[in-house]
Design a protein around this motif. Structure first.
Motif, PDB file in Angstrom:
ATOM      1  N   LEU A 140     -13.431 -54.458  48.742  1.00  0.00           N
ATOM      2  CA  LEU A 140     -12.523 -54.276  47.623  1.00  0.00           C
ATOM      3  C   LEU A 140     -11.152 -54.825  48.001  1.00  0.00           C
ATOM      4  O   LEU A 140     -10.587 -54.455  49.035  1.00  0.00           O
ATOM      5  N   SER A 141     -10.625 -55.708  47.173  1.00  0.00           N
ATOM      6  CA  SER A 141      -9.273 -56.207  47.370  1.00  0.00           C
ATOM      7  C   SER A 141      -8.290 -55.046  47.214  1.00  0.00           C
ATOM      8  O   SER A 141      -8.651 -53.979  46.705  1.00  0.00           O
ATOM      9  N   PRO A 142      -7.036 -55.223  47.624  1.00  0.00           N
ATOM     10  CA  PRO A 142      -6.065 -54.140  47.434  1.00  0.00           C
ATOM     11  C   PRO A 142      -5.998 -53.628  45.998  1.00  0.00           C
ATOM     12  O   PRO A 142      -5.950 -52.415  45.761  1.00  0.00           O
ATOM     13  N   THR A 143      -6.007 -54.552  45.032  1.00  0.00           N
ATOM     14  CA  THR A 143      -5.942 -54.134  43.626  1.00  0.00           C
ATOM     15  C   THR A 143      -7.170 -53.341  43.224  1.00  0.00           C
ATOM     16  O   THR A 143      -7.070 -52.284  42.578  1.00  0.00           O
ATOM     17  N   MET A 144      -8.352 -53.819  43.612  1.00  0.00           N
ATOM     18  CA  MET A 144      -9.579 -53.121  43.241  1.00  0.00           C
ATOM     19  C   MET A 144      -9.728 -51.808  44.000  1.00  0.00           C
ATOM     20  O   MET A 144     -10.285 -50.841  43.470  1.00  0.00           O
ATOM     21  N   LEU A 145      -9.231 -51.763  45.228  1.00  0.00           N
ATOM     22  CA  LEU A 145      -9.271 -50.505  45.972  1.00  0.00           C
ATOM     23  C   LEU A 145      -8.420 -49.457  45.275  1.00  0.00           C
ATOM     24  O   LEU A 145      -8.850 -48.311  45.103  1.00  0.00           O
ATOM     25  N   GLU A 146      -7.224 -49.845  44.850  1.00  0.00           N
ATOM     26  CA  GLU A 146      -6.371 -48.889  44.138  1.00  0.00           C
ATOM     27  C   GLU A 146      -7.046 -48.408  42.852  1.00  0.00           C
ATOM     28  O   GLU A 146      -7.055 -47.205  42.556  1.00  0.00           O
ATOM     29  N   ARG A 147      -7.625 -49.345  42.104  1.00  0.00           N
ATOM     30  CA  ARG A 147      -8.289 -48.951  40.857  1.00  0.00           C
ATOM     31  C   ARG A 147      -9.439 -47.985  41.122  1.00  0.00           C
ATOM     32  O   ARG A 147      -9.617 -47.001  40.404  1.00  0.00           O
ATOM     33  N   ALA A 148     -10.228 -48.257  42.159  1.00  0.00           N
ATOM     34  CA  ALA A 148     -11.357 -47.385  42.479  1.00  0.00           C
ATOM     35  C   ALA A 148     -10.881 -46.011  42.919  1.00  0.00           C
ATOM     36  O   ALA A 148     -11.504 -44.989  42.597  1.00  0.00           O
ATOM     37  N   LEU A 149      -9.768 -45.953  43.647  1.00  0.00           N
ATOM     38  CA  LEU A 149      -9.220 -44.668  44.079  1.00  0.00           C
ATOM     39  C   LEU A 149      -8.655 -43.884  42.903  1.00  0.00           C
ATOM     40  O   LEU A 149      -8.856 -42.672  42.790  1.00  0.00           O
ATOM     41  N   VAL A 150      -7.959 -44.580  42.025  1.00  0.00           N
ATOM     42  CA  VAL A 150      -7.371 -43.918  40.854  1.00  0.00           C
ATOM     43  C   VAL A 150      -8.457 -43.395  39.930  1.00  0.00           C
ATOM     44  O   VAL A 150      -8.391 -42.258  39.441  1.00  0.00           O
ATOM     45  N   ARG A 288     -10.308 -42.283  26.354  1.00  0.00           N
ATOM     46  CA  ARG A 288      -9.988 -43.608  26.867  1.00  0.00           C
ATOM     47  C   ARG A 288     -10.253 -43.713  28.368  1.00  0.00           C
ATOM     48  O   ARG A 288     -10.776 -44.724  28.854  1.00  0.00           O
ATOM     49  N   GLY A 289      -9.869 -42.678  29.111  1.00  0.00           N
ATOM     50  CA  GLY A 289     -10.050 -42.706  30.553  1.00  0.00           C
ATOM     51  C   GLY A 289     -11.508 -42.688  30.956  1.00  0.00           C
ATOM     52  O   GLY A 289     -11.914 -43.365  31.914  1.00  0.00           O
ATOM     53  N   ARG A 290     -12.310 -41.947  30.230  1.00  0.00           N
ATOM     54  CA  ARG A 290     -13.737 -41.899  30.532  1.00  0.00           C
ATOM     55  C   ARG A 290     -14.370 -43.269  30.347  1.00  0.00           C
ATOM     56  O   ARG A 290     -15.194 -43.690  31.162  1.00  0.00           O
ATOM     57  N   ARG A 291     -13.990 -43.967  29.293  1.00  0.00           N
ATOM     58  CA  ARG A 291     -14.537 -45.292  29.032  1.00  0.00           C
ATOM     59  C   ARG A 291     -14.104 -46.281  30.120  1.00  0.00           C
ATOM     60  O   ARG A 291     -14.910 -47.054  30.627  1.00  0.00           O
ATOM     61  N   TRP A 292     -12.823 -46.241  30.493  1.00  0.00           N
ATOM     62  CA  TRP A 292     -12.310 -47.164  31.507  1.00  0.00           C
ATOM     63  C   TRP A 292     -12.955 -46.895  32.864  1.00  0.00           C
ATOM     64  O   TRP A 292     -13.330 -47.812  33.584  1.00  0.00           O
ATOM     65  N   ARG A 293     -13.116 -45.635  33.189  1.00  0.00           N
ATOM     66  CA  ARG A 293     -13.725 -45.261  34.471  1.00  0.00           C
ATOM     67  C   ARG A 293     -15.189 -45.680  34.526  1.00  0.00           C
ATOM     68  O   ARG A 293     -15.673 -46.157  35.552  1.00  0.00           O
ATOM     69  N   ARG A 294     -15.893 -45.539  33.420  1.00  0.00           N
ATOM     70  CA  ARG A 294     -17.303 -45.938  33.366  1.00  0.00           C
ATOM     71  C   ARG A 294     -17.457 -47.428  33.629  1.00  0.00           C
ATOM     72  O   ARG A 294     -18.362 -47.860  34.337  1.00  0.00           O
ATOM     73  N   ASP A 295     -16.523 -48.229  33.086  1.00  0.00           N
ATOM     74  CA  ASP A 295     -16.593 -49.676  33.276  1.00  0.00           C
ATOM     75  C   ASP A 295     -16.343 -50.072  34.731  1.00  0.00           C
ATOM     76  O   ASP A 295     -16.823 -51.109  35.189  1.00  0.00           O
ATOM     77  N   LEU A 296     -15.591 -49.249  35.463  1.00  0.00           N
ATOM     78  CA  LEU A 296     -15.285 -49.562  36.855  1.00  0.00           C
ATOM     79  C   LEU A 296     -16.367 -49.095  37.826  1.00  0.00           C
ATOM     80  O   LEU A 296     -16.414 -49.560  38.956  1.00  0.00           O
ATOM     81  N   LYS A 297     -17.209 -48.195  37.411  1.00  0.00           N
ATOM     82  CA  LYS A 297     -18.163 -47.584  38.343  1.00  0.00           C
ATOM     83  C   LYS A 297     -19.045 -48.602  39.032  1.00  0.00           C
ATOM     84  O   LYS A 297     -19.442 -48.450  40.187  1.00  0.00           O
ATOM     85  N   LYS A 298     -19.381 -49.653  38.343  1.00  0.00           N
ATOM     86  CA  LYS A 298     -20.273 -50.651  38.913  1.00  0.00           C
ATOM     87  C   LYS A 298     -19.646 -51.365  40.115  1.00  0.00           C
ATOM     88  O   LYS A 298     -20.335 -51.977  40.912  1.00  0.00           O
ATOM     89  N   LEU A 299     -18.315 -51.214  40.280  1.00  0.00           N
ATOM     90  CA  LEU A 299     -17.640 -51.858  41.401  1.00  0.00           C
ATOM     91  C   LEU A 299     -17.492 -50.920  42.595  1.00  0.00           C
ATOM     92  O   LEU A 299     -17.059 -51.354  43.651  1.00  0.00           O
ATOM     93  N   GLY A 300     -17.867 -49.666  42.440  1.00  0.00           N
ATOM     94  CA  GLY A 300     -17.679 -48.725  43.537  1.00  0.00           C
ATOM     95  C   GLY A 300     -18.920 -47.939  43.864  1.00  0.00           C
ATOM     96  O   GLY A 300     -19.895 -48.481  44.363  1.00  0.00           O
TER      97      GLY A 300
END
Length: 304
Positions: A140-150, A288-300
């Motif tokens: 995970l790049s720095p940006t993607m790491l932050e997104r996955a942590l958030v 909104r947060g649930r939808r955004w988080r669901r879209d990111l799950k595939k990266l973590g």
């Protein structure tokens, strides 16, 4: 007996009045398949005979540091300062490494000299139930790491984190003002400078102790507010995530019949300068947060 003239990796374990479990943790380190290590146990004022028990272990790789450190994070930082190896990893006093943990961890850093942070996978044991917490093997790049942590889409825990010592010193180590979510807070600061490799190898076991702060059902909102106070840019960059996390906790309390806890959580949110969300804001943020988080799950994280 293998000496510790040049340890390749340092393991740091903070402990306080957990004599039996810390002995188990130490045994799991000293029996590793990779012997060139040092294990620094930083005792935060134990009164249960921890020091005497560890003194009976005749292995020069075990280093006992005893004092009163103002909490586990200060104890971890004391260990980082004393570490002699270029790579530092952590083991909570109630957790256990599998025999290959350090050998495989080091191979990541040896194969990639630019790597600064590694997050492994683990088995979580709670109430005789085992849960495989497996991260997708990806960098995970720095940006993607932050997104996955958030978004909390990767599995993290203190004993899963390994980093180069200079990287930890460069960000000031652990924040001693944080008593919960300290691992996420540390990684958020690391993410400002570095990416992280996720490993799908389940190389340690997490024991969820009854007296664990992170396992408490109360106080989540207060701890999250503290985290947001340390990282105010999260609310600006990811406006739907903080209300989602708060509303998710409140909903979970309600569904479990913990109405007083749900009310206390909502009031803690309202009184926090870092949060302060109204009920409509929480509801909107949840959707909104649930939808955004669901879209990111595939990266973590992925279920095991």
């Amino acid at each position: 007996m293998v000496g510790i003239t040049e340890p390749l990796i340092t393991v740091i374990t903070p402990t306080h009045n957990r004599r039996e479990t810390v002995l188990r943790a130490v045994e799991s380190v000293l029996s590793q398949s990779m012997p060139r290590l040092e294990h620094i146990v930083v005792d935060d004022g134990s009164t249960d005979g921890t020091e005497a028990s560890l003194a009976r272990i005749r292995d020069p790789r075990l280093i006992y540091v005893g004092a009163k450190w103002r909490g586990a994070n200060a104890a971890r930082n004391a260990g980082i300062e004393r570490a002699r190896a270029p790579v530092v990893t952590f083991l909570d006093s109630d957790d256990v490494y599998l025999p290959h943990r350090l050998e495989r961890t080091l191979s990541w850093f040896e194969d990639n000299p630019a790597l600064q942070v590694l997050i492994s996978s683990f088995v979580s044991l709670k109430s005789n139930r085992a849960t495989n917490c497996v991260n997708r093997e990806v960098f995970l790049s720095p940006t993607m790491l932050e997104r996955a942590l958030v978004a909390q889409t990767i599995f993290i825990a203190g004993s899963a984190i390994t980093a180069r010592r200079e990287a930890l010193l460069g960000i000031g180590g652990y924040d001693s003002d944080i008593t919960r979510m300290q691992d996420r807070e540390l990684l958020l600061r690391l993410a400002r400078r570095f990416g992280a490799q996720l490993s799908g190898d389940m190389d340690w076991t997490k024991y969820n102790s009854e007296n664990s702060i992170s396992g408490r059902r109360d106080g989540y909102v207060e701890a999250y507010a503290n985290l947001m106070g340390k990282h105010p840019h999260i609310a600006r960059s990811y406006p739907h995530i903080p209300p989602y996390m708060i509303s998710r906790q409140i909903i979970a309390d309600i569904l479990r019949g913990r109405i007083p806890e749900a009310i206390a959580g909502y009031m803690a949110n309202r009184s926090s300068t870092a949060l302060g969300y109204s009920l409509p804001e929480l509801m909107h943020g949840y959707v909104r947060g649930r939808r955004w988080r669901r879209d990111l799950k595939k990266l973590g994280a992925r279920p095991a």
